[in-house]
Every structure is written in structure tokens, then in C-alpha cells.
Design an enzyme around this catalytic site. Structure first.
Site, PDB file in Angstrom:
ATOM      1  N   MET A  20      -6.022  -0.060  -3.181  1.00 49.68           N
ATOM      2  CA  MET A  20      -5.973   0.181  -1.741  1.00 49.68           C
ATOM      3  C   MET A  20      -4.533   0.104  -1.277  1.00 49.68           C
ATOM      4  SD  MET A  20      -7.286  -2.360   1.326  1.00 49.68           S
ATOM      5  CE  MET A  20      -8.950  -1.728   1.545  1.00 49.68           C
ATOM      6  N   ASP A  22      -2.313   2.133   2.392  1.00 52.40           N
ATOM      7  CA  ASP A  22      -2.243   2.345   3.833  1.00 52.40           C
ATOM      8  C   ASP A  22      -3.600   2.488   4.519  1.00 52.40           C
ATOM      9  OD1 ASP A  22       0.265   2.726   2.796  1.00 52.40           O
ATOM     10  OD2 ASP A  22       0.542   4.727   3.604  1.00 52.40           O
ATOM     11  N   PHE A  82      -3.327  12.078   1.204  1.00 54.50           N
ATOM     12  CA  PHE A  82      -2.407  11.033   1.621  1.00 54.50           C
ATOM     13  C   PHE A  82      -2.723  10.580   3.048  1.00 54.50           C
ATOM     14  CE2 PHE A  82       1.461  11.494  -1.431  1.00 54.50           C
ATOM     15  CZ  PHE A  82       0.619  11.336  -2.508  1.00 54.50           C
ATOM     16  N   ARG A 150       4.915  13.940   5.877  1.00 52.53           N
ATOM     17  CA  ARG A 150       3.605  13.303   5.715  1.00 52.53           C
ATOM     18  C   ARG A 150       3.250  12.315   6.831  1.00 52.53           C
ATOM     19  NH1 ARG A 150       6.867  11.463   1.458  1.00 52.53           N
ATOM     20  NH2 ARG A 150       7.428   9.254   1.501  1.00 52.53           N
ATOM     21  N   TRP A 297       5.616  -2.846  -1.337  1.00 57.66           N
ATOM     22  CA  TRP A 297       5.788  -1.942  -2.475  1.00 57.66           C
ATOM     23  C   TRP A 297       6.662  -2.524  -3.580  1.00 57.66           C
ATOM     24  CZ3 TRP A 297       2.796   1.614  -4.031  1.00 57.66           C
ATOM     25  CH2 TRP A 297       2.086   2.426  -3.148  1.00 57.66           C
TER      26      TRP A 297
END
Length: 522
Positions: A20, A22, A82, A150, A297
Site C-alpha cells: 500500500m 498513496d 497511479f 501525474r 520512501w
């Protein structure tokens, strides 16, 4: 098997298995009284990898989530669905819906297709209230031939009666603003670029009109100083390292966002708050709520959980309020509070103490092992007599939240008077990852302004929710927040609280309480 199989959070949304990241498409179904949350999802592996899907979960309270499977999947195994958003097309401006679909459930999702080195914006719509989606036949609706284009977030702008999209040109450090009357034909309006802290790239933008309140919690309607907020996530390059979400207060006139001041301010000063997304709507139509990814991240791919990785934060409610950043200066700031209804929880004994004079070398120990399941709420108000602080001392007030089965593992929180900062210490663990991963930094600090000052004595507040491997802290009634993950051995849930200080006559705890919260009930 991982040591953390049983340490899945209870009140934070986690994937049933797999990866999992965003949150996507948060919206409220007013017909059914349900929150819908989609999220970046790899059901095949507990790491980020193509293909990426939209997972889906629903909740009536924002604390207990029911998994509904995959909502949107890519066309091929080498493509990705995305990040993006969802809206409720009440007036059927898209033309996707018949009269048979309730206006409150006319859900349209806008998302980024990642394939063959190109990112373009896509539309899908749901005829069953957000559970399954069909792709628009003329996709993509926005394609400029870019590889880092994006994360569309779409809102309805009532003043101009148009849909507004903000979307990131990530590595050009631009947020592009588009408008549409039908959700499928998009017109470029303006760019918000090179503002605040850029890091390596911009991601997951959002634009929202946030209620403006006074200190008593009353809405200020006239004259509004400014109550539009642009959110921009960056990674890597955040002040605490890795990933974070910044915000800008300003004005939006339907075409252009103009920040009141250009400086970056951050939503959360922990290490694990990223890709924030506000909900499209809310139960009363004007509250602004949202949630973020509770990870970073820098180490997200390696965290030591078995068969699943990552969680989302608790849902939070937001408002703007004047904040005294110093004794002589105040400015408008974003405040947040958790959506937290303990009536939906099985509550343990409430432990409450007040008037504690904390002395050096003394220890106050509170036993909370009864009913410990890993979910705990606490709050504390304390005062600091800085006249008694030597500049050469490390003058701390520390809370040690220790494991019920082994006190060797604990989470240390505290305040240090000379720095004027609250700290989080998360390395007291038997999990190798905690010590071996150099990016999983052991200490985090949050600089605090006093909640109040009287006769030279400063008072501060903190409210915290600890949920097995994630802690969310809210300071001074929500003026600042910090979200941080931590990892201890299997089922070594917090059961003891120790209060210590390294100095005399500096700290007084005027109020402290803590309560174990057990299995979430319907």
C-alpha cells in the site's frame, strides 16, 4: 515469518496483503453513510512494483475499514493505475449516468496511467456507487507526452461552476491547473511553480478551501484573510529526511492560485506523513477531512512487516487559525485533529493523574498492562519554568511507553527546555531493521511554540494516539502534528508508562491521562 505478523494497526487502514502507498479518491457516500478510500496497491507482492492497482476500502467511522477488493486495474501487467482522485458528479456534467444512479453516488475517478514511459490522465466512472469502475471510451482525457505528469486531484469550484484539476509536472517542479465543465475536456489555466521546498520532485498536489476559525472554534466569515490551501508533497528532500507534505495558504480565483507568502510550511513534522489527500466531500458538506500515507520512501520497501506493508494515517479534520509563532508575531496556520470517536472502540480503564511535580532521579510508574492490545490514547499538559534551567543542561521531561511483555522495548517521547522541542525516540527495539537501516533515523524533533505563557512560565499540550506500530501526535490543540512509525517485537504492546526528568523544579505536569483501547466494534 516476520516478528511483526500480529502487530498490524487496529485503527489505521492497512492492505489485506501486499503493498500500500498513496491514498486515492477519498469521498463520502451521503446515501449509505460510508467513507470510500482507494489507495495505491500491489496485491501480488509486499513491495512497490508494476502492475499497480487501486485497492478499495469503506468505513462508517473512518477508524474501522472493510476491504472491498480491487476497484481499478491496469490494462496490462506492465502498466500502472497511479495516484488520482474521485469526485461525485451530482449534476451528471459528464453524461455518464442515467437517472437510475442516485446523484450522491455518481462517482467519477481521475487517475494517471503509467505505461511505456508516458504518464497521462484517465477517467473511469462507477454505476454502482464506487465499487466497480468502467473506463471512459475516449481515454486519455489529458496527455501532453510527458513521463512525469501525474496525480490529478479534482475539485468542484462553486464560484465559477467548473471542475478544477491540479496535476504535477513532478520533475519540473510545477503544479498545473486545468478547468473543465464535463470532466473529460480539460483546458489549461495556469501554473504554480518553484515554490517552497522543492526536494527532488513534486507529487500528489491538492487544492482545498479550508474553514477559517477563531481560537474559540467559531467560523470567521468576514473578512476572510485567505482560506485556500495548496498541498504539495516532495520526495526525497524533506526537512526530516525523505518524504513530506508542505502547504501554502493563499487565494484561488478559479484560474490561478496565489500564495499569501511563498515559504514552505509542513503539515506534519514526523517522519511518516506523505501524499496527503483531502476528501472530495464530507458529511456536512463544508468540513475538510483527509488522510496520508504513513510511511517514508527512504525505507518503505524494507519495513519489517510480514505479507503486507504500510498503513494510512488516521483521518484528520482541518481548519485555518491564527497561530502565535512567537510572543510578538502570529500568522495563519493549518490546524488538524484526528477523527477519533472512542464510542466505536472497546475502552479500557482511564488512567488520570494531575499536579505531578517532576524531580530529577525520581520515576513515576503507571501500570496500564490490563487490556493492552496495542491501541492507546494519551494526553498531557505541562508547564516549564525556564528560570530554573541551566543553559548547559539537557533539561528533559520524558515519557517512556514500555512493552507489557518486555520493558527492554519502549518508545520514548519528551520535551527539552533549552531546545524548546518535543522529541520522539524509536530505536529501543529488538527488531534488527530498526538498527540496521541507516535511513530509519532513531530520533525526530518538533520545535514548539508555547500554548500559553503566564509570569514567565510556558505551558504546552500534546495528544497522542499509539496504534501498534504508528504514533500520531497533535500539539497545542492541533497547531502542529507528527506521525512516526516504530517497530517492536510481536505483541509486545505498550503496558507501562514511566515519567522521568533530568532536572529539578523545571517541569510540572498539570494534567496527564492514558487509556487502552481494545478491539474496534461495529
Amino acid at each position: 515469518m516476520s516478528l511483526l505478523t500480529a502487530n498490524r494497526p487496529l485503527a489505521h487502514l492497512t492492505p489485506p496483503s501486499g503493498w500500500m502507498s498513496d491514498p486515492n479518491g477519498l469521498w463520502y457516500d451521503a446515501k449509505e453513510g460510508l467513507w470510500h478510500c482507494y489507495y495505491q496497491y500491489n496485491p501480488l507482492n509486499a513491495v512497490w512494483d508494476i502492475p499497480i492497482y487501486w485497492g478499495h476500502a469503506v468505513s462508517s467511522c473512518g477508524m474501522k475499514w472493510e476491504h472491498m477488493g480491487i476497484a481499478i486495474k491496469p490494462r496490462t501487467d506492465r502498466a500502472g493505475v497511479f495516484s488520482g482522485s474521485a469526485v461525485v458528479d451530482y449534476n451528471n456534467s459528464s453524461g455518464f449516468f442515467s437517472d437510475a444512479v442516485d446523484p450522491r453516488q455518481r462517482v467519477v475517478a481521475l487517475w494517471t496511467r503509467n505505461t511505456n514511459g508516458n504518464q497521462s490522465q484517465m477517467v473511469s466512472y462507477s454505476l454502482d456507487g464506487g465499487y466497480t469502475f468502467e473506463e471512459y471510451a475516449n481515454n486519455p482525457v489529458l496527455d501532453i507526452g510527458a513521463s512525469n505528469f501525474r496525480d490529478p486531484k479534482v475539485i468542484w469550484h462553486e464560484e465559477t461552476r467548473r471542475w478544477i484539476m491540479v496535476v504535477a509536472m513532478s520533475q519540473k517542479f510545477e503544479i498545473l491547473i486545468y478547468s473543465s465543465t464535463n470532466l473529460t475536456d480539460w483546458k489549461y489555466e495556469s501554473s504554480f511553480a518553484h515554490q517552497g521546498c522543492k526536494g527532488y520532485q513534486y507529487e500528489c498536489p491538492a487544492l482545498a478551501k479550508i474553514p477559517l476559525l477563531n481560537a474559540e472554534g467559531e467560523e470567521i466569515k468576514s473578512p476572510p484573510e485567505s482560506n485556500w490551501v495548496m498541498f504539495v508533497s516532495i520526495s526525497p528532500g524533506a526537512p526530516q529526511g525523505g518524504s513530506a507534505t508542505q502547504y501554502f495558504i493563499g487565494d484561488f480565483n478559479g484560474t490561478t492560485f496565489t500564495p499569501t507568502t511563498p515559504q514552505a510550511r509542513f503539515m506534519d513534522w514526523g517522519r511518516d506523513f506523505y501524499a496527503f489527500q483531502p476528501s472530495f466531500n464530507s458529511p456536512n458538506g463544508k468540513d475538510v477531512l483527509g488522510l496520508a500515507w504513513a510511511c517514508n520512501w527512504q525505507y518503505a520497501l524494507q519495513v519489517p512487516t510480514d505479507n503486507w506493508k504500510s498503513s494510512l494515517t488516521l483521518m484528520r479534520q482541518f481548519h485555518l487559525q491564527k497561530h502565535n509563532t512567537t510572543q510578538e508575531y502570529s500568522e495563519l496556520a493549518l490546524y488538524s485533529s484526528p477523527v477519533w470517536n472512542t464510542d466505536k472502540l472497546e475502552r479500557g480503564i482511564m488512567h488520570h493523574w494531575d499536579g505531578i511535580e517532576v524531580e530529577s532521579n525520581s520515576v513515576s510508574i503507571f501500570n496500564m498492562t490490563s487490556g493492552a492490545k496495542g491501541l492507546l490514547e494519551f494526553s498531557m499538559e505541562w508547564s516549564v519554568n525556564t528560570a530554573e534551567v541551566s543553559k548547559a543542561d539537557f533539561a528533559d521531561l520524558s515519557l517512556y511507553f514500555k512493552g507489557a511483555m518486555s520493558e527492554v522495548e519502549y518508545l520514548r517521547l519528551g520535551f527539552e527546555a533549552n531546545a524548546g522541542s518535543f522529541f520522539i525516540e524509536r530505536d529501543h527495539s529488538r527488531i534488527n531493521f530498526v538498527h540496521e537501516n541507516p535511513f530509519f533515523t532513531s530520533k525526530v524533533a518538533v520545535d514548539l511554540s508555547p500554548y500559553s505563557i503566564s509570569n514567565g512560565v510556558a505551558t504546552y499540550k500534546v495528544r497522542g494516539i499509539i496504534d501498534r506500530n504508528v504514533i500520531e501526535l497533535f500539539f497545542n490543540d492541533g497547531a502542529m502534528a507528527a506521525t512516526t512509525t516504530f517497530f517492536v517485537s510481536n505483541e509486545n504492546y505498550i503496558g507501562w508508562l514511566e515519567v522521568r526528568s533530568s532536572v529539578n523544579k523545571v517541569y510540572k505536569i498539570t494534567d496527564i491521562s492514558a487509556q487502552q483501547l481494545n478491539t474496534i466494534t461495529d
